[in-house]
Design an enzyme around this catalytic site. Structure first.
Site, PDB file in Angstrom:
ATOM      1  N   CYS A  82      -8.228  46.986  67.802  1.00 52.70           N
ATOM      2  CA  CYS A  82      -6.803  46.338  67.778  1.00 52.70           C
ATOM      3  C   CYS A  82      -5.663  46.729  68.770  1.00 52.70           C
ATOM      4  O   CYS A  82      -5.227  45.821  69.192  1.00 52.70           O
ATOM      5  CB  CYS A  82      -6.236  46.673  66.261  1.00 52.70           C
ATOM      6  SG  CYS A  82      -7.410  46.454  64.741  1.00 52.70           S
ATOM      7  N   HIS A 140       1.764  47.348  65.385  1.00 55.92           N
ATOM      8  CA  HIS A 140       0.709  48.288  65.709  1.00 55.92           C
ATOM      9  C   HIS A 140       0.975  48.796  67.523  1.00 55.92           C
ATOM     10  O   HIS A 140      -0.085  49.180  67.939  1.00 55.92           O
ATOM     11  CB  HIS A 140      -0.807  47.676  65.777  1.00 55.92           C
ATOM     12  CG  HIS A 140      -1.566  48.985  65.572  1.00 55.92           C
ATOM     13  ND1 HIS A 140      -3.161  48.563  65.707  1.00 55.92           N
ATOM     14  CD2 HIS A 140      -1.851  50.231  65.210  1.00 55.92           C
ATOM     15  CE1 HIS A 140      -3.740  49.581  65.391  1.00 55.92           C
ATOM     16  NE2 HIS A 140      -2.770  50.631  65.382  1.00 55.92           N
TER      17      HIS A 140
HETATM   18 CA    CA Z   1      -8.545  44.180  65.256  1.00 58.57          CA
END
Ligand code: CA
Length: 481
Positions: A82, A140
């Site tokens: 990610c 994130h």
């Molecule tokens: Ca991911």
């Protein structure tokens, strides 16, 4: 006679006026900057969209993006998990060039845990060109106040700063960041609207879709950029009855919940596309759809089809993702594009088509995809694409149909044209190619940095060296500081 001449002059005047206005309107609409929407799913498998052959989860709305424009059969991301993949996408640069080589920890006190402020995001770039920019869902890219979306070029934010989240509002039990005591607590915070915690009542995916559609509704006068980063279908596998009931024939409970989560995203994509249509914006809005990495098949019951491996791997299953794009004003419907392209191309495409006169802060690693899709450029967009995982000493190169992968016990050369599932190692048969690709990778690697922060896998070490990791001061709901 005098009267006739007057009428003629009048008609002539009005004709010129009318033509001028028509031309002017045409020029204005031609020059109007396109809107941009990036729809990013999380951990979705290559084959889990209709346009890549999925049979058990209908995705009619996501499929529309591919049929209205282009489906990329060889669409890649720049990392197999990610955080770094998102850092690459949003900066248009290989993320290891600025040390983003690990998945960040949730560390709200740490200004170095996330996307360095030296980097320019797509939003920061577009804000120089009069765009308003909305970030939705998973961030994130850092939880410190200096790394918040509103500090990175976004004018609006609705979502959460951590690397994942629960889907049901009743699980969002933490009122404020001061109540976070562990990495996993990042999944339980109430959502943020800009800097303010809100009482959201809807299932997460539905809430994000609703916010995207209402932003389009309210901001259609100026050009906009929406970064719609769904949490789905990342774990925890959580879906509402409405979506679960669509899959009575899927007996595997995990797959059924995963299917329901993808179906919720598909509804959201439908909502967004319908809103564009309603506002007359379909023609001049560029919509990208992709997943941030391949599906972790064991964890979320995703399906990468014939591709080998999944999330975290540098075989195709980890980095080749469902990827589509539409822009009816400029590219034809129904294109299938087979040459390799990468998420880094999104920023470069935006630059060339939205504000080519404004330079980016850094040289981008992607290319403008439009000439390739219009066939005004018949070369391949990238002679080579590269991947690295510094911690694991993993390397990968795609060069034409050749693919070098070195990771853990795997040390191989594959020919993707004949062997899409990467089963036959040609390393000893085609030694020259193998050696050359290793050299090419080494050259590329010379421009990269070591990771600048400890990552998700270093949680214990980080907590030891940062004993006050979760001693967090309350943030101001206006400024976030
Ligand atoms: Ca991911």
């Amino acid at each position: 006679m005098k009267h006739t001449s007057f009428t003629f002059t009048k008609i002539l005047f009005y004709t010129i006026f009318l033509v001028f206005n028509l031309v002017n309107t045409a020029v204005i609409s031609q020059n109007k900057k396109p809107n941009i929407i990036i729809i990013l799913t999380d951990d979705q498998g290559y084959q889990d969209v209709g346009f890549n052959g999925c049979t058990d989860i209908p995705t009619p709305n996501i499929d529309k993006i591919a049929s209205n424009g282009v489906k990329f059969t060889n669409g890649y991301v720049s990392y197999a998990v990610c955080g770094p993949s998102r850092a690459g996408l949003i900066t248009g640069r290989y993320q290891d060039k600025f040390g983003f080589g690990k998945n960040p920890l949730f560390a709200p006190n740490d200004p170095n845990m996330g996307l360095p402020t030296s980097e320019q995001t797509i939003a920061a770039y577009l804000s120089k060109s009069g765009y308003q920019n909305l970030a939705l869902g998973k961030w994130h890219l850092g939880a410190h106040p200096t790394l918040h979306p509103l500090e990175r070029g976004f004018t609006n934010f609705y979502g959460y700063l951590s690397g994942g989240h629960h889907y049901f509002p009743e699980k969002w039990t933490l009122n404020d960041i001061t109540e976070v005591r562990s990495q996993n607590d990042g999944y339980k915070t109430k959502l943020l609207q800009d800097h303010t915690r809100v009482e959201e009542k809807e299932y997460l995916t539905d809430a994000l879709s609703r916010e995207a559609a209402s932003y389009i509704d309210e901001n259609s006068e100026k050009p906009f950029f929406i970064y719609l980063a769904y949490n789905a279908p990342h774990t925890p596998l959580q879906a509402t009855k409405k979506y679960l009931d669509r899959f009575p024939n899927i007996k595997n409970k995990k797959r059924k919940t995963y299917a329901a989560m993808v179906s919720a995203v598909d509804d959201g994509v439908g909502l967004v596309l319908d809103k564009l249509k309603e506002k007359g914006l379909t023609e001049n809005t560029i919509v990208f759809f992709l997943s941030d990495n391949g599906g972790p098949e064991q964890h979320n019951a995703s399906n990468n089809g014939v591709l080998r491996g999944g999330k975290g791997d540098y075989t195709e299953g980890g980095i080749r993702v469902p990827f589509a794009m539409q822009w009816p004003a400029k590219i034809k419907a129904g294109i299938v594009y087979n040459n390799p392209i990468i998420s880094l191309d999104i920023f470069a495409t935006i630059v060339e088509n939205c504000s080519p006169s404004i330079p980016t802060k850094h040289t981008l690693d992607g290319v403008n995809l439009i000439p390739f899709l219009k066939k005004s450029n018949i070369k391949i967009p990238h002679s080579q694409l590269f991947w690295r995982n510094h911690r694991q000493d993993a390397k990968a190169v795609r060069s034409g149909n050749n693919k070098l992968v070195i990771k853990n016990e795997l040390n191989a050369l594959f020919n993707l044209n004949e062997d899409i599932s990467e089963t036959t190692n040609l390393k000893t048969e085609e030694t020259d190619t193998y050696i050359q690709l290793k050299k090419d990778w080494t050259n590329w690697n010379q421009n990269l940095m070591k990771p600048i922060f400890l990552g998700l896998l270093d949680g214990k070490e980080y907590s030891k060296t940062h004993p006050n990791r979760f001693v967090i001061e309350k943030r101001d709901s206006k400024t976030g500081k």
